[in-house]
Design an enzyme around this catalytic site. Structure first.
Site, mmCIF file in Angstrom:
data_model
loop_
_atom_site.group_PDB
_atom_site.id
_atom_site.type_symbol
_atom_site.label_atom_id
_atom_site.label_comp_id
_atom_site.label_asym_id
_atom_site.label_seq_id
_atom_site.Cartn_x
_atom_site.Cartn_y
_atom_site.Cartn_z
ATOM 1 N N CYS A 196 22.090 53.310 33.080
ATOM 2 C CA CYS A 196 22.018 53.859 34.436
ATOM 3 C C CYS A 196 23.406 53.818 35.089
ATOM 4 O O CYS A 196 24.219 52.953 34.793
ATOM 5 C CB CYS A 196 21.022 53.060 35.271
ATOM 6 N N ASP B 152 23.957 52.993 38.015
ATOM 7 C CA ASP B 152 23.929 51.912 39.006
ATOM 8 C C ASP B 152 25.173 51.019 38.887
ATOM 9 O O ASP B 152 25.479 50.519 37.801
ATOM 10 C CB ASP B 152 22.656 51.075 38.798
ATOM 11 N N ARG C 144 25.730 48.096 39.648
ATOM 12 C CA ARG C 144 25.508 46.696 39.295
ATOM 13 C C ARG C 144 25.333 46.490 37.787
ATOM 14 O O ARG C 144 25.357 45.367 37.299
ATOM 15 C CB ARG C 144 24.257 46.165 40.009
ATOM 16 N N HIS D 4 17.153 49.137 33.787
ATOM 17 C CA HIS D 4 17.356 47.882 34.532
ATOM 18 C C HIS D 4 16.325 47.766 35.634
ATOM 19 O O HIS D 4 15.919 48.761 36.229
ATOM 20 C CB HIS D 4 18.775 47.830 35.117
ATOM 21 N N CYS E 22 15.806 49.497 39.609
ATOM 22 C CA CYS E 22 16.476 50.802 39.486
ATOM 23 C C CYS E 22 16.013 51.730 40.609
ATOM 24 O O CYS E 22 14.812 51.989 40.759
ATOM 25 C CB CYS E 22 16.154 51.420 38.119
HETATM 26 CO CO CO Z 1 19.180 52.572 37.967
#
Ligand code: CO
Length: 216
Positions: free
Chosen positions: A41, A43, A45, A97, A100
């Protein structure tokens, strides 16, 4: 964070690498031979290299919103082809994750513009597994389960790709793995999906028998 700090960080990083090995970047410039393709992803993080503890050159990486493998996405198809045909990666990893945002959005339908068509793939995953998911009363547990089921479905989407099947027919590789990164603990979880077995289950639908088209 100050925008210019990034360039200062980079200078420090270069100095750090050169202090360990004066030829570090000369070696890096010679080419890459990663054994892994990681699809994760976007993302911020979920920092692929950091969480795996790998170095530059070790993992070929593709990231998008909610780690989706969409059949009409030229980007992922090109990444997968390059990874299996040219880099000859031994492993393809789809890593989702918990927490998400893309998965959360799929559980809560709303008009999100450009994201509508992208997240439709995730809504389809929800539909495939609606009975199981709707039976989970706890919303957090249901959310986590959709993250896991999405990884499984995207691994299935990987095995539908002709380049992957061709490599399987020719070499037996790559092995497909489904992982989840738990952003709440930092732990990486292997879902231990048996993709060869799963492929057998859907083979009559998706096996393209690509060997006859192979020149290699
Ligand atoms: Co995500």
């Amino acid at each position: 964070m100050d925008f210019n700090k990034i360039f200062k960080n980079n200078e420090a990083w270069v100095a750090e690498k050169l202090a360990l090995d004066a030829q570090y970047f000369e070696k890096l410039a010679q080419g890459q031979q990663p054994e892994f393709l990681y699809i994760g992803c976007s993302d911020s993080r979920v920092t692929a290299e950091d969480l795996m503890g790998v170095l530059p050159g070790e993992v070929f990486i593709h990231r998008n919103v909610a780690n989706l493998v969409v059949s009409t996405d030229n980007n992922i198809n090109a990444v997968v082809q390059y990874a299996v045909e040219h880099l000859k990666v031994k492993h393809i990893i789809v890593c989702g994750h918990y927490e998400c945002g893309g998965v959360k959005a799929a559980l809560n339908p709303s008009d999100m513009g450009q994201l509508n068509s992208w997240l439709q793939t995730l809504r389809d995953v929800y539909r495939f597994h609606k009975t199981e998911l709707d039976a989970i009363e706890d919303t957090q547990t249901r959310f986590d389960r959709l993250v896991e089921l999405n990884v499984r479905e995207q691994c299935i989407n990987i095995i539908k790709i002709d380049h992957v099947q061709r490599a399987w027919y020719n070499t037996g590789f790559p092995t497909i793995h489904g992982w989840v990164f738990d952003v709440r603990t930092g732990k990486l979880i292997d879902l231990k999906l048996d993709m060869k077995k799963i492929f057998q289950e859907v083979r009559s639908i998706y096996d393209l028998h690509p060997l006859i088209h192979s020149a290699k």
